[in-house]
Scaffold this active site. Structure first.
Site: not given
Length: 254
Positions: A144, A158
């Site tokens: 990501s 995350y």
């Protein structure tokens, strides 16, 4: 037009979002598919959709929770055998839960770290055992843009998990260079999916549709790129800004 060289690709977390759209687009390019996820009802619907659009494609499904290491070790070679050999494994399954650390809601952070890091590791272990034995293969790790730099509040765990899987992929790419086994790391920016579903008007800036974002991911996969920030515009340009901007400025950007 179908790819001239049929390939067989396994995708984890294929029941929705980026994983499901990757399955659709890769099937359209001639790939046979092994699709795994926790929700088999959605996998079955996706298989029917692919079969209708591309009746010549083979699609195998299995229920799989990637945090179950023993199940991953069993299911990946089972699918390899069922489809006559996996050419590629896409490590896509993951969670986007989170809470500010130290606020008494640590379970969400632990679940995210477990799924995103330990699930990715288990999948990579199973895939590379097959690839090493045959001296070829392609491991794709979906990280990501949040991996570029630590993020605050509910995104902290995350972002850390995605930095961990990016580092895992980089270490493998270093080790496997020249062996016939390629490792690709994808860094998606804001691509619409269930994980980031928000009401209209509350979506982050620069959000693109699932179809457009995954198209960029699939192009990078098929090119077997080492790393790809997707879509390239604007994320390849923003990466050094995110990485090097002074913290007060970076806080305003995120």
């Amino acid at each position: 037009m179908a790819d001239r060289t049929p390939q067989t690709t396994l995708i984890t977390g294929a029941s929705s979002g980026l994983g499901a759209e990757m399955a659709r687009q890769l099937a359209a390019k001639g790939h046979d598919l092994a699709l795994v996820a926790r929700r088999t009802d959605r996998l079955e619907a996706l298989r029917d959709e692919v079969a209708t659009a591309h009746p010549d494609r083979r699609v195998e499904l299995r229920q799989l929770d990637v945090t179950d290491e023993a199940a991953v070790a069993r299911v990946v070679p089972e699918l390899d055998e069922a489809l006559g050999g996996l050419d590629r494994v896409v490590v896509n399954a993951g969670l986007g839960k989170g809470a500010p650390i130290g606020t008494g809601r640590g379970e969400a952070n632990r679940e995210t770290i477990t799924a995103n890091v330990l699930g990715a590791l288990a999948t990579a272990e199973a895939a590379l055992e097959l690839f090493r034995a045959r001296g070829r293969g392609h491991l794709v790790v979906v990280s990501s843009m949040s991996a570029v730099r630590g993020l605050p509040k509910a995104m902290t765990a995350y972002a850390a998990s995605k930095a961990a899987v990016a580092s895992l992929a980089e270490g493998l790419r270093h080790e496997l260079l020249g062996t016939g086994i390629d490792v690709t790391t994808l860094y998606p920016g804001y691509i619409a999916s269930e994980m980031n579903d928000q009401p209209p008007g509350q979506q982050p800036p620069m959000m693109v549709s699932t179809e457009k974002g995954v198209r960029a991911m699939v192009a990078a996969i098929e090119a077997r790129k080492a790393e790809a920030y997707v879509p390239a515009l604007p994320w390849a340009l923003l990466r050094p800004v995110m990485e090097h901007a002074p913290l007060p400025l970076f806080r305003r950007l995120v």
